[in-house]
Design a protein around this motif. Sequence first.
Motif, PDB file in Angstrom:
ATOM      1  N   LEU A 128       0.815  -1.208   0.000  1.00 43.50           N
ATOM      2  CA  LEU A 128       0.000   0.000   0.000  1.00 43.50           C
ATOM      3  C   LEU A 128       0.858   1.273   0.000  1.00 43.50           C
ATOM      4  CD1 LEU A 128      -2.886   1.087   0.080  1.00 43.50           C
ATOM      5  CD2 LEU A 128      -2.758   0.989   2.578  1.00 43.50           C
ATOM      6  N   GLY A 129       1.912   1.317   0.807  1.00 41.06           N
ATOM      7  CA  GLY A 129       2.773   2.499   0.869  1.00 41.06           C
ATOM      8  C   GLY A 129       3.360   2.875  -0.483  1.00 41.06           C
ATOM      9  N   PRO A 130       4.064   1.946  -1.160  1.00 41.90           N
ATOM     10  CA  PRO A 130       4.603   2.276  -2.480  1.00 41.90           C
ATOM     11  C   PRO A 130       3.527   2.607  -3.520  1.00 41.90           C
ATOM     12  CG  PRO A 130       5.702   0.341  -1.613  1.00 41.90           C
ATOM     13  CD  PRO A 130       4.575   0.659  -0.677  1.00 41.90           C
ATOM     14  N   LEU A 131       2.359   1.974  -3.427  1.00 37.61           N
ATOM     15  CA  LEU A 131       1.282   2.271  -4.380  1.00 37.61           C
ATOM     16  C   LEU A 131       0.761   3.699  -4.198  1.00 37.61           C
ATOM     17  CD1 LEU A 131      -0.836  -1.018  -4.492  1.00 37.61           C
ATOM     18  CD2 LEU A 131       0.546  -0.032  -6.329  1.00 37.61           C
ATOM     19  N   ILE A 132       0.561   4.106  -2.954  1.00 34.02           N
ATOM     20  CA  ILE A 132       0.103   5.474  -2.698  1.00 34.02           C
ATOM     21  C   ILE A 132       1.165   6.461  -3.169  1.00 34.02           C
ATOM     22  CG2 ILE A 132      -0.485   7.157  -0.904  1.00 34.02           C
ATOM     23  CD1 ILE A 132      -1.674   4.790   0.700  1.00 34.02           C
ATOM     24  N   PHE A 133       2.425   6.169  -2.866  1.00 37.31           N
ATOM     25  CA  PHE A 133       3.519   7.040  -3.290  1.00 37.31           C
ATOM     26  C   PHE A 133       3.550   7.150  -4.812  1.00 37.31           C
ATOM     27  CE2 PHE A 133       7.797   8.360  -4.241  1.00 37.31           C
ATOM     28  CZ  PHE A 133       8.117   9.233  -3.207  1.00 37.31           C
ATOM     29  N   ALA A 134       3.367   6.021  -5.487  1.00 37.84           N
ATOM     30  CA  ALA A 134       3.422   6.001  -6.954  1.00 37.84           C
ATOM     31  C   ALA A 134       2.268   6.768  -7.592  1.00 37.84           C
ATOM     32  CB  ALA A 134       3.427   4.560  -7.462  1.00 37.84           C
ATOM     33  N   ALA A 135       1.201   6.993  -6.858  1.00 35.98           N
ATOM     34  CA  ALA A 135       0.079   7.767  -7.396  1.00 35.98           C
ATOM     35  C   ALA A 135       0.392   9.261  -7.426  1.00 35.98           C
ATOM     36  CB  ALA A 135      -1.179   7.514  -6.568  1.00 35.98           C
ATOM     37  N   SER A 136       1.379   9.704  -6.657  1.00 41.51           N
ATOM     38  CA  SER A 136       1.631  11.146  -6.526  1.00 41.51           C
ATOM     39  C   SER A 136       1.994  11.845  -7.848  1.00 41.51           C
ATOM     40  CB  SER A 136       2.687  11.422  -5.459  1.00 41.51           C
ATOM     41  OG  SER A 136       3.962  10.970  -5.847  1.00 41.51           O
ATOM     42  N   PRO A 137       2.809  11.262  -8.740  1.00 44.87           N
ATOM     43  CA  PRO A 137       3.133  11.992  -9.973  1.00 44.87           C
ATOM     44  C   PRO A 137       1.924  12.247 -10.878  1.00 44.87           C
ATOM     45  CG  PRO A 137       4.677  10.192  -9.664  1.00 44.87           C
ATOM     46  CD  PRO A 137       3.601  10.036  -8.641  1.00 44.87           C
ATOM     47  N   PHE A 138       0.859  11.467 -10.709  1.00 44.54           N
ATOM     48  CA  PHE A 138      -0.343  11.685 -11.513  1.00 44.54           C
ATOM     49  C   PHE A 138      -1.000  13.024 -11.170  1.00 44.54           C
ATOM     50  CE2 PHE A 138       0.170   7.092 -11.707  1.00 44.54           C
ATOM     51  CZ  PHE A 138      -0.010   6.855 -13.055  1.00 44.54           C
ATOM     52  N   PHE A 139      -0.627  13.597 -10.040  1.00 39.23           N
ATOM     53  CA  PHE A 139      -1.223  14.854  -9.596  1.00 39.23           C
ATOM     54  C   PHE A 139      -0.252  16.024  -9.661  1.00 39.23           C
ATOM     55  CE2 PHE A 139      -3.624  11.449  -7.676  1.00 39.23           C
ATOM     56  CZ  PHE A 139      -4.928  11.832  -7.955  1.00 39.23           C
ATOM     57  N   TRP A 140       0.932  15.797 -10.218  1.00 39.13           N
ATOM     58  CA  TRP A 140       1.899  16.887 -10.332  1.00 39.13           C
ATOM     59  C   TRP A 140       1.327  18.011 -11.187  1.00 39.13           C
ATOM     60  CZ3 TRP A 140       7.324  14.351 -11.482  1.00 39.13           C
ATOM     61  CH2 TRP A 140       7.762  13.689 -10.335  1.00 39.13           C
ATOM     62  N   ILE A 141       1.734  19.211 -10.848  1.00 39.42           N
ATOM     63  CA  ILE A 141       1.340  20.391 -11.616  1.00 39.42           C
ATOM     64  C   ILE A 141       2.626  21.024 -12.130  1.00 39.42           C
ATOM     65  CG2 ILE A 141       0.205  22.642 -11.526  1.00 39.42           C
ATOM     66  CD1 ILE A 141      -1.271  21.490  -8.984  1.00 39.42           C
ATOM     67  N   ASP A 142       2.896  20.854 -13.413  1.00 42.37           N
ATOM     68  CA  ASP A 142       4.130  21.378 -14.022  1.00 42.37           C
ATOM     69  C   ASP A 142       5.376  20.974 -13.228  1.00 42.37           C
ATOM     70  OD1 ASP A 142       2.716  22.636 -16.082  1.00 42.37           O
ATOM     71  OD2 ASP A 142       2.356  24.408 -14.836  1.00 42.37           O
ATOM     72  N   GLY A 143       5.451  19.711 -12.828  1.00 39.84           N
ATOM     73  CA  GLY A 143       6.619  19.211 -12.116  1.00 39.84           C
ATOM     74  C   GLY A 143       6.631  19.505 -10.629  1.00 39.84           C
ATOM     75  N   HIS A 144       5.547  20.049 -10.096  1.00 42.55           N
ATOM     76  CA  HIS A 144       5.446  20.323  -8.662  1.00 42.55           C
ATOM     77  C   HIS A 144       4.435  19.372  -8.047  1.00 42.55           C
ATOM     78  CE1 HIS A 144       7.842  24.028  -8.769  1.00 42.55           C
ATOM     79  NE2 HIS A 144       7.295  24.213  -9.961  1.00 42.55           N
ATOM     80  N   TYR A 145       4.671  19.013  -6.792  1.00 45.46           N
ATOM     81  CA  TYR A 145       3.789  18.046  -6.132  1.00 45.46           C
ATOM     82  C   TYR A 145       2.362  18.553  -5.996  1.00 45.46           C
ATOM     83  CZ  TYR A 145       8.019  15.550  -4.754  1.00 45.46           C
ATOM     84  OH  TYR A 145       9.195  14.865  -4.761  1.00 45.46           O
ATOM     85  N   GLY A 146       2.191  19.784  -5.614  1.00 44.76           N
ATOM     86  CA  GLY A 146       0.860  20.332  -5.405  1.00 44.76           C
ATOM     87  C   GLY A 146       0.198  19.742  -4.176  1.00 44.76           C
ATOM     88  N   VAL A 147      -1.047  20.127  -3.950  1.00 46.66           N
ATOM     89  CA  VAL A 147      -1.789  19.691  -2.765  1.00 46.66           C
ATOM     90  C   VAL A 147      -1.982  18.178  -2.759  1.00 46.66           C
ATOM     91  CG1 VAL A 147      -4.054  19.786  -1.632  1.00 46.66           C
ATOM     92  CG2 VAL A 147      -2.952  21.882  -2.376  1.00 46.66           C
ATOM     93  N   ASN A 148      -2.469  17.630  -3.873  1.00 46.77           N
ATOM     94  CA  ASN A 148      -2.782  16.197  -3.904  1.00 46.77           C
ATOM     95  C   ASN A 148      -1.526  15.330  -3.950  1.00 46.77           C
ATOM     96  OD1 ASN A 148      -5.639  16.515  -3.858  1.00 46.77           O
ATOM     97  ND2 ASN A 148      -5.543  17.144  -5.984  1.00 46.77           N
ATOM     98  N   GLY A 149      -0.569  15.682  -4.796  1.00 46.78           N
ATOM     99  CA  GLY A 149       0.665  14.906  -4.862  1.00 46.78           C
ATOM    100  C   GLY A 149       1.432  14.949  -3.555  1.00 46.78           C
ATOM    101  N   GLY A 150       1.503  16.141  -2.944  1.00 47.44           N
ATOM    102  CA  GLY A 150       2.187  16.272  -1.658  1.00 47.44           C
ATOM    103  C   GLY A 150       1.500  15.483  -0.562  1.00 47.44           C
ATOM    104  N   MET A 151       0.171  15.532  -0.570  1.00 47.53           N
ATOM    105  CA  MET A 151      -0.588  14.769   0.420  1.00 47.53           C
ATOM    106  C   MET A 151      -0.326  13.272   0.262  1.00 47.53           C
ATOM    107  SD  MET A 151      -4.653  14.012   0.585  1.00 47.53           S
ATOM    108  CE  MET A 151      -4.474  13.209  -0.995  1.00 47.53           C
TER     109      MET A 151
END
Length: 193
Positions: A13-36
């Motif tokens: 679960l940990g790596p899967l949640i982490f791997a979802a973060s780039p799908f929410f990047w905004i111009d290469g930045h984590y943003g609210v969702n990616g950072g969360m």
Amino acid sequence: MVVQRLQAAALLLGPLIFAASPFFWIDGHYGVNGGMLIALSMVPWVYGLIGEYERLRECAPRAAGLWLLLLLIGMFGSITFGMQGFFEEVFGMVDRTALDQLEDYPPQSLFVLWLPGPTFPLSLLVFGILLGWTRLSQRWVAALICLAAIAFPVGRVLRLEWVAYLVDLLVIVPFSQLAWCAWRRAGTAPTTS
């Protein structure tokens, strides 16, 4: 058995949640969702790795203890970077402004971001080495974890989505195998009353 099963599930679960973060990047930045997602992923991931620590401790107690400390520092660093991305978007600083502001706080940002940040991939590298050395997993799992740990920063530093996706997949493969093996071990573990 319940705790071991939860830790086994957390290893995936940990790596899967982490791997979802780039799908929410905004111009290469984590943003609210990616950072969360980055911050949240650390809780199950480290919980699962603590189960692996228990196994490593039996074979290499000193090395496992030092690795656990490194892992916890790395968890802190990953959560901090996730929250940094979260607050960048919250405060409307999704360009270099937020990182430039850190220059006003060199010792604090050193201890909060720049030193603990790279420690999580370093802890994964040490984990892979320990798994290979103690032979507590298949050699290909240990080798892939080491390779993933080395590639891990590349996926985040370059901020290229396709690179991050590939690196995250490289992380998920060995951790899914570890999770499966831990799940099976939990099913055969003797129950205590």
